[in-house]
Design a protein around this motif. Structure first.
Motif, PDB file in Angstrom:
ATOM      1  N   ILE A   6      -3.005   5.692   4.004  1.00 55.41           N
ATOM      2  CA  ILE A   6      -2.183   4.488   3.803  1.00 55.41           C
ATOM      3  C   ILE A   6      -2.009   3.744   5.122  1.00 55.41           C
ATOM      4  O   ILE A   6      -2.200   2.519   5.199  1.00 55.41           O
ATOM      5  CB  ILE A   6      -0.821   4.869   3.201  1.00 55.41           C
ATOM      6  N   TYR A  50       1.707   5.346  -2.278  1.00 52.33           N
ATOM      7  CA  TYR A  50       1.154   6.561  -2.874  1.00 52.33           C
ATOM      8  C   TYR A  50       0.723   6.346  -4.328  1.00 52.33           C
ATOM      9  O   TYR A  50       1.235   5.466  -5.031  1.00 52.33           O
ATOM     10  CB  TYR A  50       2.185   7.684  -2.819  1.00 52.33           C
ATOM     11  N   ASP A  51      -0.203   7.201  -4.765  1.00 53.52           N
ATOM     12  CA  ASP A  51      -0.589   7.235  -6.167  1.00 53.52           C
ATOM     13  C   ASP A  51       0.630   7.561  -7.028  1.00 53.52           C
ATOM     14  O   ASP A  51       1.567   8.235  -6.573  1.00 53.52           O
ATOM     15  CB  ASP A  51      -1.656   8.300  -6.410  1.00 53.52           C
ATOM     16  N   ILE A  79       0.873  -1.181   0.000  1.00 53.39           N
ATOM     17  CA  ILE A  79       0.000   0.000   0.000  1.00 53.39           C
ATOM     18  C   ILE A  79       0.902   1.221   0.000  1.00 53.39           C
ATOM     19  O   ILE A  79       1.753   1.368   0.890  1.00 53.39           O
ATOM     20  CB  ILE A  79      -0.916   0.020   1.233  1.00 53.39           C
ATOM     21  N   TYR A 100      -5.139   1.790   6.325  1.00 55.29           N
ATOM     22  CA  TYR A 100      -5.389   0.506   5.674  1.00 55.29           C
ATOM     23  C   TYR A 100      -4.346  -0.540   6.041  1.00 55.29           C
ATOM     24  O   TYR A 100      -4.630  -1.739   6.036  1.00 55.29           O
ATOM     25  CB  TYR A 100      -5.490   0.699   4.164  1.00 55.29           C
ATOM     26  N   VAL A 160      -1.765  -3.247  -3.843  1.00 53.19           N
ATOM     27  CA  VAL A 160      -3.197  -3.514  -3.753  1.00 53.19           C
ATOM     28  C   VAL A 160      -4.026  -2.254  -3.527  1.00 53.19           C
ATOM     29  O   VAL A 160      -5.237  -2.251  -3.749  1.00 53.19           O
ATOM     30  CB  VAL A 160      -3.494  -4.529  -2.631  1.00 53.19           C
ATOM     31  N   LEU A 161      -3.382  -1.182  -3.083  1.00 56.44           N
ATOM     32  CA  LEU A 161      -4.126   0.047  -2.799  1.00 56.44           C
ATOM     33  C   LEU A 161      -3.163   1.223  -2.858  1.00 56.44           C
ATOM     34  O   LEU A 161      -2.022   1.123  -2.390  1.00 56.44           O
ATOM     35  CB  LEU A 161      -4.783  -0.025  -1.416  1.00 56.44           C
ATOM     36  N   THR A 162      -3.617   2.323  -3.439  1.00 58.82           N
ATOM     37  CA  THR A 162      -2.819   3.549  -3.466  1.00 58.82           C
ATOM     38  C   THR A 162      -3.657   4.710  -2.956  1.00 58.82           C
ATOM     39  O   THR A 162      -4.888   4.692  -3.042  1.00 58.82           O
ATOM     40  CB  THR A 162      -2.311   3.883  -4.885  1.00 58.82           C
ATOM     41  N   ALA A 163      -2.983   5.744  -2.451  1.00 61.44           N
ATOM     42  CA  ALA A 163      -3.663   6.936  -1.933  1.00 61.44           C
ATOM     43  C   ALA A 163      -2.700   8.112  -1.980  1.00 61.44           C
ATOM     44  O   ALA A 163      -1.486   7.935  -2.107  1.00 61.44           O
ATOM     45  CB  ALA A 163      -4.154   6.708  -0.504  1.00 61.44           C
ATOM     46  N   LEU A 220      -4.573  -4.837   5.370  1.00 59.24           N
ATOM     47  CA  LEU A 220      -4.687  -5.020   3.928  1.00 59.24           C
ATOM     48  C   LEU A 220      -3.342  -5.148   3.231  1.00 59.24           C
ATOM     49  O   LEU A 220      -3.275  -5.591   2.084  1.00 59.24           O
ATOM     50  CB  LEU A 220      -5.471  -3.856   3.305  1.00 59.24           C
TER      51      LEU A 220
END
Length: 310
Positions: free
Chosen positions: A231, A198-199, A196, A234, A222-225, A239
């Motif tokens: 971050i 950064y964008d 997880i 999550y 699995v996830l970016t922000a 996650l």
């Protein structure tokens, strides 16, 4: 010749020759923009734009030179307004700072607080976006200052200054297997985990991707922000493993999370501050810059901005 004609020329080039967008930016009509452009071309006796029917498709060779002059004229007009306020002794106004969420959340609060104490009549407008948009805002004059990690030095319309260096840190839930490794954390260890971070384009993400790519490792992001707090939230939910900016942890981490040193895995990041080439900077703008980057001097800034327009 008038400033509305000059603005129409400049915005047409900036908006990829889309006159509808130009009209929206200048709060006028598309026929009005076309008329302003045509009248200036007729006055100068030169075709500034290439056309396909009524549609603008590009700049002519003379138009490229004219655009440069137009941009200088509009910049100097703005400088004149800024200088007149300065010489009139005004200590009020608005300082617009375009920056990323990470800088706004973790680095700028103390600077803004100190600045507001010194200039209580100056309003600070923080605008948050990606480094690319930050650069565009400073170039267009929408923002006075841009602060970001990546990309500001790549725009010829800007002059930028390195301010400070930082690294990435890995965060995991308490009890995670990575905390029990017999040696330092490796990229192979991270590549085996759900990640997880950064964008793309934010907070040093390019250095993260480059490190794994150079090691020829596939990743499962699995996830970016954009937000370090998001971050970490999550990560706390289980996650995945987080990769965040070191300054996010310096301000405190979520309960139940542990940090793992990762500066040996990813290239260091440099936060840069940028202003528009040739811009006239108000006294309070210099004060803000020097509070953010105290290793600079006003002479450093003046010399760099002046050299940039020679």
């Amino acid at each position: 010749m008038n400033f509305q004609q000059l603005r129409s020329i400049r915005e047409a080039a900036r908006r990829n020759f889309n006159l509808t967008e130009v009209a929206n930016v200048l709060f006028t009509s598309q026929p009005g923009v076309s008329r302003q452009i045509r009248e200036l071309e007729e006055e100068l006796g030169v075709e500034i734009f290439e056309r396909n029917g009524k549609r603008l498709t590009g700049l002519t060779e003379p138009g490229k030179g004219i655009l440069h002059i137009v941009e200088r004229l509009l910049l100097e007009a703005e400088n004149l307004r800024q200088a007149s306020s300065e010489y009139a002794g005004e200590q009020s106004g608005t300082l617009s700072v375009a920056t990323t969420h990470t800088q706004a959340r973790y680095v700028l609060p103390q600077v803004v607080q100190s600045f507001r104490s010194a200039f209580p009549q100056v309003r600070v407008a923080l605008q948050q976006s990606s480094p690319e948009h930050i650069a565009e805002w400073v170039i267009s004059g929408k923002s006075d200052i841009g602060i970001a990690t990546e990309g500001l030095s790549e725009f010829k319309e800007l002059v930028s200054f390195p301010c400070y260096q930082w690294s990435h840190v890995v965060v995991v839930p308490d009890g995670h297997a990575l905390l029990a490794l017999p040696g330092p954390l490796t990229l192979n260890d991270l590549a085996a985990c759900a990640l997880i971070t950064y964008d793309v384009g934010f907070t040093g993400r390019g250095h993260i991707d480059h490190a794994f790519r150079s090691a020829m490792l596939d990743t499962d992001i699995v996830l970016t922000a954009m937000d370090s707090d998001v971050i970490q939230q999550y990560v706390a939910l289980g996650l995945g493993v987080g990769i965040v900016a070191s300054m996010a942890l310096e301000q405190g981490r979520h309960s139940g999370l542990k940090a793992i040193e990762a500066s040996h895995l990813f290239a260091p990041n440099v936060t840069r501050l940028a202003v528009r080439r040739g811009a006239y900077l108000r006294a309070y703008t210099y004060d803000f810059i020097l509070q953010f980057a105290p290793e600079l001097t006003r002479a450093d800034i003046v010399a760099a901005v002046n050299q940039a327009v020679q």
